[in-house]
Design an enzyme around this catalytic site. Structure first.
Site, short mmCIF file in Angstrom:
data_model
loop_
_atom_site.label_atom_id
_atom_site.label_comp_id
_atom_site.label_asym_id
_atom_site.label_seq_id
_atom_site.Cartn_x
_atom_site.Cartn_y
_atom_site.Cartn_z
N HIS A 80 0.96 4.73 1.58
CA HIS A 80 -0.39 4.15 1.55
C HIS A 80 -0.88 4.07 0.11
CE1 HIS A 80 -0.07 5.47 5.73
NE2 HIS A 80 -0.99 4.55 6.01
N ASP A 129 0.36 0.55 3.01
CA ASP A 129 -0.66 0.10 3.97
C ASP A 129 -2.06 0.41 3.46
OD1 ASP A 129 1.45 -0.55 5.58
OD2 ASP A 129 0.79 0.60 7.30
ZN ZN Z 1 -3.17 1.31 8.36
#
Ligand code: ZN
Length: 254
Positions: A220, A74
């Site tokens: 991430h 993400d």
């Molecule tokens: Zn996010």
């Protein structure tokens, strides 16, 4: 799926009953206060727990015994870390899915094109990813989603069918927007907490403990600790004969 409309109706009805009881001096005002606090806490937890499927149906894993797994990233694309992630994925012949933020795509469209050219999946992760995005109305959600869709299409030539809500927050307004845009809402069943935990070893141990066939791992591509985490995960998953696929590969088997 639990019908949140039914919950809200029941919540409102019971509030009225308590108010009547208070008027008749059968219970004290504190009962209503306690009830309202409890009710709103439940709604808050439901908004943050995608697998409850309260406000919309989210895909959080594929129910299978087959050794396939989806790694997702993400908040990118990030010019410093995303290329390093791509190199590792190539080295281990793994595919992944990148849920990107519109504002970042606008700055690095070439990087998004590289992700797509490498055969990875790309999903929409809103345009602004603002801290208050969970309080958006349907119109604002639509603007966030459609603007990012256009940027993805401009950079890669295709429109994504995947959306991941920032912070994993779902609401009736988001549900209504996704109904219009026809995106699948993608969650996870294996959260790394890589944005809270600094130690790569602690993160990979945590993720590897929760690995299941058909699972979805959340990482991430915006911070340094994810590089060693990804390399370790790829080594272990490969040694355990897991095939690392995109979210759309999982969805097609659903
Ligand atoms: Zn996010």
């Amino acid at each position: 799926m639990i019908n949140y409309k039914l919950y809200f109706s029941f919540f409102a009805l019971l509030s009225c009953v308590i108010i009547v009881f208070i008027t008749l001096e059968l219970v004290s005002m504190w009962w209503l206060v306690l009830y309202l606090v409890f009710g709103f806490i439940i709604i808050g937890i439901a908004s943050l727990t995608m697998r409850w499927n309260w406000f919309l149906k989210a895909f959080t894993r594929l129910n299978t015994n087959e050794k396939i797994i989806a790694i997702t990233f993400d908040d990118g694309p990030n010019p410093e870390y995303t290329p390093q992630m791509l190199a590792l994925l190539k080295k281990y012949e793994a595919k992944a899915t990148f849920f990107c933020i519109g504002e970042h795509i606008e700055k690095h469209p070439g990087l998004l094109k590289t992700i797509a050219n490498d055969g990875h999946g790309i999903g929409n992760h809103s345009y602004s990813h603002s801290k208050t995005i969970g309080f958006s109305n349907t119109k604002s959600w639509l603007e966030e989603i459609e603007r990012t869709d256009q940027l993805i299409e401009k950079a890669t030539g295709f429109k994504t069918n995947l959306f991941r809500p920032p912070f994993g927050v779902t609401t009736p307004h988001l549900a209504s927007a996704l109904k219009t845009t026809d995106h699948s809402c993608i969650g996870w069943n294996n959260r790394s907490f890589d944005t809270f935990i600094a130690s790569p070893k602690t993160i990979s141990t945590r993720v590897l403990k929760q690995v299941t066939p058909g699972g979805i791992i959340l990482l991430h591509d915006k911070q340094a600790n994810c590089i060693p985490v990804l390399e370790h995960l790829l080594q272990v998953l490969q040694s355990k004969h897991y095939k690392m696929v995109t979210i759309n590969d999982l969805l097609h088997e659903n």
